[in-house]
Write an enzyme that holds these catalytic residues in place. Structure first.
Site, mmCIF file in Angstrom:
data_model
loop_
_atom_site.group_PDB
_atom_site.id
_atom_site.type_symbol
_atom_site.label_atom_id
_atom_site.label_comp_id
_atom_site.label_asym_id
_atom_site.label_seq_id
_atom_site.Cartn_x
_atom_site.Cartn_y
_atom_site.Cartn_z
ATOM 1 N N ASP A 149 0.980 -0.909 -0.277
ATOM 2 C CA ASP A 149 0.307 0.234 0.086
ATOM 3 C C ASP A 149 0.774 1.307 0.266
ATOM 4 O OD1 ASP A 149 -0.459 0.060 3.929
ATOM 5 O OD2 ASP A 149 1.168 0.069 2.918
ATOM 6 N N PHE A 208 -3.051 5.518 4.263
ATOM 7 C CA PHE A 208 -3.637 4.517 5.003
ATOM 8 C C PHE A 208 -3.383 4.855 6.337
ATOM 9 C CE2 PHE A 208 -7.662 3.398 7.189
ATOM 10 C CZ PHE A 208 -7.196 1.435 8.117
ATOM 11 N N ASP A 217 -7.684 -7.346 0.825
ATOM 12 C CA ASP A 217 -6.210 -7.929 2.091
ATOM 13 C C ASP A 217 -6.998 -7.505 3.095
ATOM 14 O OD1 ASP A 217 -6.151 -4.752 1.819
ATOM 15 O OD2 ASP A 217 -5.294 -5.007 3.721
ATOM 16 N N CYS A 259 -12.069 -28.303 9.209
ATOM 17 C CA CYS A 259 -10.551 -28.191 8.685
ATOM 18 C C CYS A 259 -9.381 -29.807 8.149
ATOM 19 C CB CYS A 259 -10.129 -26.951 9.314
ATOM 20 S SG CYS A 259 -8.688 -26.029 8.321
ATOM 21 N N CYS A 289 -6.159 -28.353 7.717
ATOM 22 C CA CYS A 289 -4.559 -27.812 8.337
ATOM 23 C C CYS A 289 -4.194 -28.311 9.033
ATOM 24 C CB CYS A 289 -4.754 -26.088 8.390
ATOM 25 S SG CYS A 289 -5.799 -25.849 10.232
ATOM 26 N N CYS A 339 -5.284 -28.228 13.004
ATOM 27 C CA CYS A 339 -6.678 -28.734 12.728
ATOM 28 C C CYS A 339 -6.989 -30.219 13.160
ATOM 29 C CB CYS A 339 -8.298 -28.520 11.897
ATOM 30 S SG CYS A 339 -8.345 -27.214 12.489
ATOM 31 N N HIS A 353 -4.033 -21.506 11.615
ATOM 32 C CA HIS A 353 -5.490 -21.951 11.541
ATOM 33 C C HIS A 353 -6.692 -20.732 10.425
ATOM 34 C CE1 HIS A 353 -9.241 -23.725 11.321
ATOM 35 N NE2 HIS A 353 -9.455 -22.403 11.690
#
Lengths: 376, 376
Positions: free
Chosen positions: B60, B64, B274, B312, B314, B317, B343
């Site tokens: 960016d 911001f 994002d 899940c 992953c 998990c 996760h």
């Protein structure tokens, strides 16, 4: 043995530990007793089930932390009353309760409850302390023999604690041919090691060793060192004490040391060691490398594009630059602590691998020279 | 796009990001400008070389954070004077300096320097702000066109920045057939996106979109949303603004959102988003699962042997229990933050994978029905 104080080697997931070849890690009974508590761990199938680790685990008895971390402690023949460093609540540890806690935690190797003699201590104090450790060793063993069947995984295998809810250790970790993760056989129990004390007195150390062996344990630790004494004195005490511990049983030197020290002691005959140094130093940006210690926060590394240690093949050294590691540490980024820890633990494990390799080469050379017969 | 604020997605090593299938991550120019500084990153070959990441990066413009993180800031036509949140030192950002910084950082996609209109803002204020953003967009583009050749990797390929010192991206990461890590061709430069503002006024948003497209960019972002407005309003503004942005160019909605929101906006036509939410929430123990949000610190999980999210796949998990994750968080263990982040990021990536899959299925169904001709 990397130190996984609260059932975690700080910042390192268990699969990374497996990749690095960690065979055994250490848990601290004092800390786990406070959080999450022995009962929670027991219900999860012991530490193995709780932290999803099916290689070996050793727990200390809590004795050392009680002496080093707490205040307002009161030692009696019965045990030690102390206040939790977390919230000041009052607790009591004895040989019996320390065994009960370790049985509930379910580590493969557990330690007798001892008194870590303070340093310095005169001969009379060191003797008194040693004698109590011996009486506590008898009580530890007695309680353990009576209750060892209560270990959470005695009646079933470890996998059941995990698989009930679909959790599993990845097959790749379990089938690692360099280390067989072994399911305990039904009825198998933990192993209790005794601990030698005696301060910095060689005679007391000898006596403590002989009398601990007389009580009889499957393995023996040398405690009460690295408590502020000069390094040369540590070395003398280790050297002389080892002579009185049976070479056919594991000999565990507690709480040491630097990479140079662990290599030295291993070559002297020590089989097992633990130390927070690699992990704690990592979190302070102090990194051990083949070129010496690196304090990664230093400005000299800010634009250093080279690897941390050119001779290290760990994931950190083969991918990231010193500049990046320095930035992570200076910016207080989590990843800095994670990567630093991965490197330092790898460095320690590589150091021991090199020692084992050298020992094997030495044995092979000896064998070959014996084979070739006497010289003409 | 996971947010890697200071050139690191907090706690996640780059190889883990690769394994999870992250194709692009975001770096914050404001933070990197302060630490480690643009010059350091430039010398390391840009962000890719610095953080050893050879997939895509977007930065960016710093606009911001200057508005949200700093105080004592003074906005003028020239740019913004502000004080660093770290040490109070004084700095100045303009469209030109924000482009210079992003060129030095070398991300693949960079953003025009805009003014993020505060919320609420009346119509007159929103117009004034939007007009300045348009003037700043012209200046951003002008500076970029004149200086884009100065990107650190323009004259060479990215690998050289890394390989000089023996560092390399593992081949497995580079050959991932689902995402081709692509070496930039010599002479290739970055891509600059424009940003649409206009507050919460549909007409202003339309005008901002049309006039930004008139200036001409390879991609367009919708900024100035998720700044405190009601969710329904966000949705209205996104929906109406999208109509005025060319569908054939990437459309990037900045700073959103929850898993439900990113799925919704993607199906409305947004291409890129994002948000710090998955990573930041993870570090606060707030975990997104297929069964709803889980606040892992809660006592109800203390002895829960089940996985965090049964749906899940992953690494967290499939291996660890809720009880363990709860213990890690309650004990303030580093590993808790690491596993929680793995996760949550996986959950977000899986959400987008599901959306892409649904889009493809919808297209396939449409294609097949077209193939079969008009109904009898």
């Amino acid at each position: 043995m990397p130190v996984g104080t609260l059932a975690s080697v700080k910042g390192m997931p268990q699969d990374v530990l497996e990749e690095l070849g960690v065979q055994i890690l250490l848990g601290n009974t004092y800390h786990l007793y406070l959080r999450p508590g022995v009962e929670t761990v027991r219900r999860m199938g012991g530490l193995h089930g709780f932290m999803s680790w099916d290689r070996a685990i050793l727990t200390d008895s809590g004795g050392f932390q009680v002496f080093s971390l707490t205040e307002l402690r009161k030692v009696s023949e019965e045990g030690v009353t102390f206040r939790s460093h977390l919230d000041g609540s009052s607790h009591f540890f004895s040989p019996e309760s320390a065994m009960a806690a370790q049985i509930g935690l379910g580590a493969d190797i557990i330690m007798a409850f001892d008194e870590c003699t303070e340093y310095p201590a005169d001969r009379e104090r060191a003797r008194t302390s040693m004698e109590m450790t011996l009486r506590w060793a008898e009580r530890s063993k007695k309680y353990f023999e009576e209750h060892k069947g209560e270990v959470p995984w005695a009646a079933s295998n470890r996998q059941s604690a995990l698989s009930t809810h679909g959790l599993q250790i990845p097959r790749s970790a379990r089938d690692d041919s360099s280390f067989k993760s072994r399911e305990p056989v039904a009825g198998e129990t933990q192993t209790l090691f005794g601990i030698v004390q005696g301060g910095m007195d060689r005679e007391l150390r000898r006596e403590s060793a002989l009398r601990t062996v007389e009580i009889g344990f499957p393995g023996y630790a040398i405690g009460g060192l690295s408590v502020g004494e000069p390094r040369e004195l540590t070395r003398e005490i280790v050297e002389s004490t080892l002579e009185h511990l049976p070479a056919g049983k594991p000999r565990y030197l507690m709480g040491v040391g630097t990479p140079e020290e662990i290599a030295l002691y291993a070559q002297m005959g020590v089989d097992m060691m633990d130390c927070v140094l690699p992990t704690r130093a990592a979190r302070h940006g102090l990194l051990f490398t083949s070129e010496g210690k690196v304090s990664i926060k230093q400005a000299q590394y800010a634009q250093d594009a080279g690897p941390l240690d050119p001779n290290c093949r760990c994931r950190v050294c083969s991918r990231y630059s010193r500049a990046y590691l320095r930035h992570l540490y200076a910016s207080n980024e989590l990843l800095g602590q994670v990567l630093n820890t991965v490197h330092n633990v790898t460095y320690y494990l590589d150091t021991m691998r090199a020692v084992r390799h050298a020992i094997q080469l030495g044995e092979r050379a000896r064998f070959l020279s014996e084979q070739s017969g006497p010289k003409p």
